[in-house]
Design a protein around this motif. Structure first.
Motif, PDB file in Angstrom:
ATOM      1  N   GLY A 134       0.769  -1.282   0.269  1.00  0.00           N
ATOM      2  CA  GLY A 134      -0.075   0.081  -0.070  1.00  0.00           C
ATOM      3  C   GLY A 134       0.920   1.229   0.038  1.00  0.00           C
TER       4      GLY A 134
ATOM      5  N   ARG B 162     -11.873  -4.108   1.272  1.00  0.00           N
ATOM      6  CA  ARG B 162     -11.317  -2.717   1.447  1.00  0.00           C
ATOM      7  C   ARG B 162     -12.484  -2.113   2.441  1.00  0.00           C
TER       8      ARG B 162
ATOM      9  N   ALA C 286     -13.246   1.869   3.546  1.00  0.00           N
ATOM     10  CA  ALA C 286     -13.163   3.111   3.616  1.00  0.00           C
ATOM     11  C   ALA C 286     -13.478   3.787   4.968  1.00  0.00           C
TER      12      ALA C 286
ATOM     13  N   THR D 298      -9.476   4.800  -2.147  1.00  0.00           N
ATOM     14  CA  THR D 298      -8.885   5.176  -1.034  1.00  0.00           C
ATOM     15  C   THR D 298      -9.247   4.553   0.029  1.00  0.00           C
ATOM     16  N   ALA D 299      -8.699   3.600   0.673  1.00  0.00           N
ATOM     17  CA  ALA D 299      -9.080   2.749   1.895  1.00  0.00           C
ATOM     18  C   ALA D 299      -8.111   1.881   2.498  1.00  0.00           C
ATOM     19  N   VAL D 300      -8.459   1.157   3.422  1.00  0.00           N
ATOM     20  CA  VAL D 300      -7.546   0.050   3.963  1.00  0.00           C
ATOM     21  C   VAL D 300      -7.860  -1.097   3.137  1.00  0.00           C
ATOM     22  N   TYR D 301      -7.002  -1.823   2.718  1.00  0.00           N
ATOM     23  CA  TYR D 301      -7.150  -3.285   2.117  1.00  0.00           C
ATOM     24  C   TYR D 301      -6.646  -4.166   3.140  1.00  0.00           C
ATOM     25  N   TYR D 302      -7.821  -5.242   2.984  1.00  0.00           N
ATOM     26  CA  TYR D 302      -7.358  -6.317   3.409  1.00  0.00           C
ATOM     27  C   TYR D 302      -7.344  -7.610   2.966  1.00  0.00           C
TER      28      TYR D 302
ATOM     29  N   GLY E 242      -4.302  -5.524   7.208  1.00  0.00           N
ATOM     30  CA  GLY E 242      -4.596  -4.155   6.507  1.00  0.00           C
ATOM     31  C   GLY E 242      -3.367  -3.506   5.983  1.00  0.00           C
ATOM     32  N   THR E 243      -3.793  -2.705   4.807  1.00  0.00           N
ATOM     33  CA  THR E 243      -2.496  -1.937   4.008  1.00  0.00           C
ATOM     34  C   THR E 243      -3.217  -0.687   3.797  1.00  0.00           C
ATOM     35  N   GLN E 244      -2.827   0.548   3.949  1.00  0.00           N
ATOM     36  CA  GLN E 244      -3.638   1.764   3.562  1.00  0.00           C
ATOM     37  C   GLN E 244      -3.212   2.020   2.003  1.00  0.00           C
TER      38      GLN E 244
ATOM     39  N   THR F 147      -4.129   5.029  -0.437  1.00  0.00           N
ATOM     40  CA  THR F 147      -4.420   6.434  -0.507  1.00  0.00           C
ATOM     41  C   THR F 147      -4.165   7.053  -1.851  1.00  0.00           C
TER      42      THR F 147
END
Length: 119
Positions: free
Chosen positions: A9, A38, A40, A92-96, A112-114, A116
């Motif tokens: 990310g 993800r 948001a 844009t979100a945290v992806y899991y 998770g990985t951010q 942006t």
């Protein structure tokens, strides 16, 4: 113990690309499916893409991800990837990363990985 560790990310401009990785602590052949979700801010976690185990290896994508994102895996490295192209600020979100196996299914999540995306 099953562990999933995401990476890849970061901050990218609109129109750019990122490749996320999800490294599993065990062979990914153990899982019935692996997927990317993800979340948001202020929103529920939602499916982005999923791939089932061999031999079917079928894939499923959210409508917003079709023709833009690609899920794949490297069984030798026990890694599942999410290639994201032509990114937009709304991505844009945290992806899991999530993996599941068994019936009833047991679910495992990464931290998770951010991601942006700036306009």
């Amino acid at each position: 113990q099953v562990q999933l560790v995401e990476s890849g990310g970061g901050l990218v401009q609109a129109g750019g690309s990122l490749r996320l990785s999800c490294a599993a602590s065990i062979s990914i052949f153990n899982f019935d499916a692996m997927g990317w979700y993800r979340q948001a801010p202020g929103s529920q976690r939602e499916l982005v893409a999923q791939i089932t185990s061999v031999p079917s290896s079928s894939t499923k994508y959210a409508d917003s991800a079709k023709d833009r994102f690609t899920i794949s895996r490297d069984t030798a490295k026990n890694i599942v990837y999410l290639q994201m192209n032509i990114l937009k600020p709304e991505h844009t979100a945290v992806y899991y990363c999530r993996a599941n196996f068994g019936s009833p299914p047991s679910y495992y999540w990464g931290q998770g990985t951010q991601v942006t995306v700036s306009s």
